[in-house]
Scaffold this motif. Structure first.
Motif, PDB file in Angstrom:
ATOM      1  N   GLN A   9      -2.674  15.171   0.377  1.00 23.71           N
ATOM      2  CA  GLN A   9      -3.709  15.624   1.312  1.00 23.71           C
ATOM      3  C   GLN A   9      -3.124  15.714   2.716  1.00 23.71           C
ATOM      4  OE1 GLN A   9      -7.332  13.273   1.434  1.00 23.71           O
ATOM      5  NE2 GLN A   9      -6.832  12.485  -0.601  1.00 23.71           N
ATOM      6  N   HIS A  15      -1.949   5.818   7.035  1.00 21.19           N
ATOM      7  CA  HIS A  15      -1.962   4.468   7.599  1.00 21.19           C
ATOM      8  C   HIS A  15      -1.197   3.500   6.695  1.00 21.19           C
ATOM      9  CE1 HIS A  15      -5.168   3.574   4.702  1.00 21.19           C
ATOM     10  NE2 HIS A  15      -5.901   4.572   5.195  1.00 21.19           N
ATOM     11  N   GLY A  17      -2.143   1.187   4.749  1.00 15.10           N
ATOM     12  CA  GLY A  17      -2.691   1.070   3.388  1.00 15.10           C
ATOM     13  C   GLY A  17      -2.235   2.212   2.507  1.00 15.10           C
ATOM     14  N   ASN A  18      -2.207   3.425   3.048  1.00 13.14           N
ATOM     15  CA  ASN A  18      -1.708   4.582   2.291  1.00 13.14           C
ATOM     16  C   ASN A  18      -0.242   4.375   1.917  1.00 13.14           C
ATOM     17  OD1 ASN A  18      -3.422   6.766   4.589  1.00 13.14           O
ATOM     18  ND2 ASN A  18      -4.188   6.023   2.638  1.00 13.14           N
ATOM     19  N   GLY A  21      -0.227   1.699  -0.880  1.00  5.36           N
ATOM     20  CA  GLY A  21      -0.968   2.062  -2.083  1.00  5.36           C
ATOM     21  C   GLY A  21      -0.541   3.384  -2.689  1.00  5.36           C
ATOM     22  N   ALA A  22       0.062   4.268  -1.890  1.00  7.59           N
ATOM     23  CA  ALA A  22       0.332   5.608  -2.411  1.00  7.59           C
ATOM     24  C   ALA A  22       1.768   6.079  -2.142  1.00  7.59           C
ATOM     25  CB  ALA A  22      -0.665   6.597  -1.804  1.00  7.59           C
ATOM     26  N   SER A 193      -2.988  -3.863  -5.107  1.00  5.97           N
ATOM     27  CA  SER A 193      -3.620  -4.695  -4.097  1.00  5.97           C
ATOM     28  C   SER A 193      -4.089  -3.793  -2.963  1.00  5.97           C
ATOM     29  CB  SER A 193      -2.645  -5.751  -3.588  1.00  5.97           C
ATOM     30  OG  SER A 193      -1.531  -5.129  -3.028  1.00  5.97           O
ATOM     31  N   VAL A 194      -5.130  -4.237  -2.312  1.00  2.87           N
ATOM     32  CA  VAL A 194      -5.753  -3.446  -1.266  1.00  2.87           C
ATOM     33  C   VAL A 194      -5.453  -4.072   0.084  1.00  2.87           C
ATOM     34  CG1 VAL A 194      -7.950  -2.753  -0.281  1.00  2.87           C
ATOM     35  CG2 VAL A 194      -7.568  -2.526  -2.731  1.00  2.87           C
ATOM     36  N   LEU A 195      -4.798  -3.319   0.927  1.00  2.70           N
ATOM     37  CA  LEU A 195      -4.442  -3.814   2.259  1.00  2.70           C
ATOM     38  C   LEU A 195      -5.692  -3.857   3.134  1.00  2.70           C
ATOM     39  CD1 LEU A 195      -1.290  -3.982   3.326  1.00  2.70           C
ATOM     40  CD2 LEU A 195      -2.115  -2.224   4.869  1.00  2.70           C
ATOM     41  N   LYS A 202     -11.389  -3.127   3.393  1.00  2.00           N
ATOM     42  CA  LYS A 202     -10.265  -2.289   2.947  1.00  2.00           C
ATOM     43  C   LYS A 202      -9.834  -1.374   4.088  1.00  2.00           C
ATOM     44  CE  LYS A 202      -9.508   1.656  -0.175  1.00  2.00           C
ATOM     45  NZ  LYS A 202      -9.594   2.953   0.426  1.00  2.00           N
ATOM     46  N   MET A 203      -8.535  -1.307   4.341  1.00  2.00           N
ATOM     47  CA  MET A 203      -8.086  -0.394   5.392  1.00  2.00           C
ATOM     48  C   MET A 203      -8.387   1.036   4.955  1.00  2.00           C
ATOM     49  SD  MET A 203      -4.363   0.110   7.260  1.00  2.00           S
ATOM     50  CE  MET A 203      -4.304  -1.507   8.002  1.00  2.00           C
ATOM     51  N   SER A 204      -9.108   1.752   5.795  1.00  2.00           N
ATOM     52  CA  SER A 204      -9.559   3.080   5.403  1.00  2.00           C
ATOM     53  C   SER A 204      -9.833   3.912   6.644  1.00  2.00           C
ATOM     54  CB  SER A 204     -10.842   2.933   4.577  1.00  2.00           C
ATOM     55  OG  SER A 204     -11.307   4.188   4.179  1.00  2.00           O
ATOM     56  N   LYS A 205      -9.456   5.200   6.563  1.00  2.00           N
ATOM     57  CA  LYS A 205      -9.716   6.080   7.696  1.00  2.00           C
ATOM     58  C   LYS A 205     -11.197   6.128   8.021  1.00  2.00           C
ATOM     59  CE  LYS A 205      -6.122   9.297   8.246  1.00  2.00           C
ATOM     60  NZ  LYS A 205      -5.410  10.036   7.262  1.00  2.00           N
ATOM     61  N   SER A 206     -12.020   6.180   6.946  1.00  5.40           N
ATOM     62  CA  SER A 206     -13.454   6.334   7.217  1.00  5.40           C
ATOM     63  C   SER A 206     -14.083   5.087   7.828  1.00  5.40           C
ATOM     64  CB  SER A 206     -14.228   6.801   5.986  1.00  5.40           C
ATOM     65  OG  SER A 206     -13.576   6.477   4.820  1.00  5.40           O
TER      66      SER A 206
HETATM   67  P1  ATP Z   1     -10.835   7.947   3.376  1.00  4.00           P
HETATM   68  O1  ATP Z   1     -11.371   6.859   4.241  1.00  4.00           O
HETATM   69  O2  ATP Z   1     -10.900   9.318   4.012  1.00  4.00           O
HETATM   70  O3  ATP Z   1     -11.306   7.888   1.954  1.00  4.00           O
HETATM   71  P2  ATP Z   1      -8.519   6.352   3.032  1.00  4.00           P
HETATM   72  O4  ATP Z   1      -7.971   5.924   4.347  1.00  4.00           O
HETATM   73  O5  ATP Z   1      -9.350   5.359   2.289  1.00  4.00           O
HETATM   74  O6  ATP Z   1      -9.262   7.723   3.279  1.00  4.00           O
HETATM   75  P3  ATP Z   1      -7.511   7.799   0.825  1.00  4.00           P
HETATM   76  O7  ATP Z   1      -7.223   9.186   1.275  1.00  4.00           O
HETATM   77  O8  ATP Z   1      -8.775   7.498   0.111  1.00  4.00           O
HETATM   78  O9  ATP Z   1      -7.358   6.819   2.094  1.00  4.00           O
HETATM   79  O10 ATP Z   1      -6.324   7.252  -0.077  1.00  4.00           O
HETATM   80  C1  ATP Z   1      -5.064   7.867  -0.217  1.00  4.00           C
HETATM   81  C2  ATP Z   1      -4.203   6.955  -1.065  1.00  4.00           C
HETATM   82  O11 ATP Z   1      -3.928   5.732  -0.367  1.00  4.00           O
HETATM   83  C3  ATP Z   1      -4.845   6.530  -2.385  1.00  4.00           C
HETATM   84  O12 ATP Z   1      -3.850   6.514  -3.381  1.00  4.00           O
HETATM   85  C4  ATP Z   1      -5.351   5.130  -2.119  1.00  4.00           C
HETATM   86  O13 ATP Z   1      -5.371   4.341  -3.282  1.00  4.00           O
HETATM   87  C5  ATP Z   1      -4.340   4.600  -1.118  1.00  4.00           C
HETATM   88  N1  ATP Z   1      -4.982   3.641  -0.210  1.00  4.00           N
HETATM   89  C6  ATP Z   1      -5.902   3.943   0.743  1.00  4.00           C
HETATM   90  N2  ATP Z   1      -6.271   2.844   1.416  1.00  4.00           N
HETATM   91  C7  ATP Z   1      -5.585   1.802   0.880  1.00  4.00           C
HETATM   92  C8  ATP Z   1      -5.531   0.398   1.151  1.00  4.00           C
HETATM   93  N3  ATP Z   1      -6.260  -0.135   2.123  1.00  4.00           N
HETATM   94  N4  ATP Z   1      -4.716  -0.377   0.407  1.00  4.00           N
HETATM   95  C9  ATP Z   1      -3.964   0.177  -0.581  1.00  4.00           C
HETATM   96  N5  ATP Z   1      -3.967   1.491  -0.886  1.00  4.00           N
HETATM   97  C10 ATP Z   1      -4.754   2.309  -0.167  1.00  4.00           C
END
Ligand code: ATP
Length: 333
Positions: A9, A15, A17-18, A21-22, A193-195, A202-206
């Motif tokens: 994408q 970030h 976490g990405n 995790g990815a 594991s989730v950072l 959970k670390m997340s853009k949203s």
């Molecule tokens: P959004 O908030 O827009 O959903 P996001 O920041 O959560 O975005 P994604 O685009 O959903 O990230 O995830 C992209 C990849 O990164 C996926 O494979 C997901 O499993 C991994 N990932 C995202 N956040 C984490 C996290 N906090 N810890 C581990 N892996 C993560």
């Protein structure tokens, strides 16, 4: 050898976490497989309507993967938009795809459900054809490269099933002349594991709680300093397991170092400020060299554009070969 295809994408700088995790697991897998990676820029056009942002995001995501170690000699890295055959194949596939199949796609259904929940009488309100066609474009991405394996998250399983259905529909009609290889999804084992993000969720853009991978050093320092902590005084014992900076540290510091810090927090005498300095140093040491490489690639006139161009040429040769066979099979040659 099997061909692996991964779509990336292009939604802005990834970030931490990405990365864990990815990106890191994908790069480890790319070392032992015949891999193609593409930047799914035309998928992004569904949500990003700001040209300057889209352009910047595409470069930023490409530079990130390269800085993290993607080897463009081994792995073909290209932009989806550079492969016109993808879009030609989308049109061809649409003629063997039942509309009912698309009506049942999760993303489309979820958008309609949201409209229904909001009390809208027009369930398709605000849904564009790009969203509706998404699974078809994804099928074309996969089939045009004669992909065998698609490493994806579980949430993408339906898209892989659709690709298989669409390929089979084509093969059923034209198989005497040409058949697509039937791809399979490869799903990560376990949940991983989730950072945590700076607020502990959970670390997340949203959630806007993320630490961008290649944030400038001084901003990174400031962001880490602002991570909320309680007001336990320096000399008092602290619980590392409920501390976000400590949890983050455990991802980046060597196991030995993490154990030492844990002991010092539990015994008292180590303040949150010192812990945060430690965290900054560990992240900076680990990602500093990659950030330098990222900054080089992001500079105007860097080799980034040549790398993407070279990848596009390799990918296009492959796509053009598939399209030549497909066109002959359908009678448009
Ligand atoms: P959004 O908030 O827009 O959903 P996001 O920041 O959560 O975005 P994604 O685009 O959903 O990230 O995830 C992209 C990849 O990164 C996926 O494979 C997901 O499993 C991994 N990932 C995202 N956040 C984490 C996290 N906090 N810890 C581990 N892996 C993560």
């Amino acid at each position: 050898t099997k061909t692996y295809l991964t779509g990336i994408q292009t939604s802005g700088m990834p970030h931490l976490g990405n990365y864990y995790g990815a990106i890191r697991p994908a790069l480890a897998a790319a070392e032992s497989n015949d891999s193609l990676y593409f930047l799914a820029d035309y998928h992004s056009l569904n949500s990003v309507k700001d040209p300057a942002k889209l352009r910047e995001d595409i470069r930023s995501v490409a530079a990130t993967w390269l800085a993290c170690g993607l080897d463009p000699q081994r792995t073909v890295l290209y932009r989806q938009s550079a492969i016109p055959e993808v879009f030609e194949l989308t049109t061809i596939l649409s003629t063997v795809t039942a509309k009912g199949l698309m009506n049942r796609a999760h993303a489309y259904k979820a958008a309609r459900d949201r409209n229904e929940a909001a009390g809208s009488t027009e369930l398709d309100a605000g849904i564009n054809m790009g969203l509706f066609n998404y699974p078809l474009l994804m099928a074309a991405d996969i089939l045009v490269m004669e992909t065998d394996v698609v490493p994806v998250g579980r949430d993408q399983a339906q898209h892989i099933e659709y690709t298989v259905d669409i390929a089979q529909a084509f093969n059923h009609l034209y198989g005497e002349h040409y058949s697509f290889p039937i791809p399979e999804g490869a799903y990560p084992e376990g949940t991983g594991s989730v950072l945590p993000g700076v607020d502990g969720r959970k670390m997340s853009k949203s959630y806007d709680n993320h630490i961008p991978l290649f944030m400038p050093e001084n901003e990174l320092k400031k962001l880490i300093r602002r991570i909320p902590t309680d007001s336990t005084p320096v000399e008092e014992p602290k619980d590392p397991d409920t501390s976000v900076p400590f949890q983050l540290l455990s991802y980046f510091a060597a196991a030995e170092r993490t154990r030492e810090v844990r002991k010092r927090l539990e015994a008292g005498g180590m303040g949150w400020g010192e812990l945060k300095n430690e965290l900054f140093e560990e992240i900076n040491t680990r990602f500093g060299p990659m950030r330098e490489r990222y900054d080089e690639l992001m500079a105007p006139g860097s080799e980034l554009d040549q790398i993407l161009e070279a990848g596009a040429q390799r990918a296009r040769r492959r796509a053009a070969a598939t399209l030549a066979k497909v066109r002959r099979a359908i009678g448009i040659d």
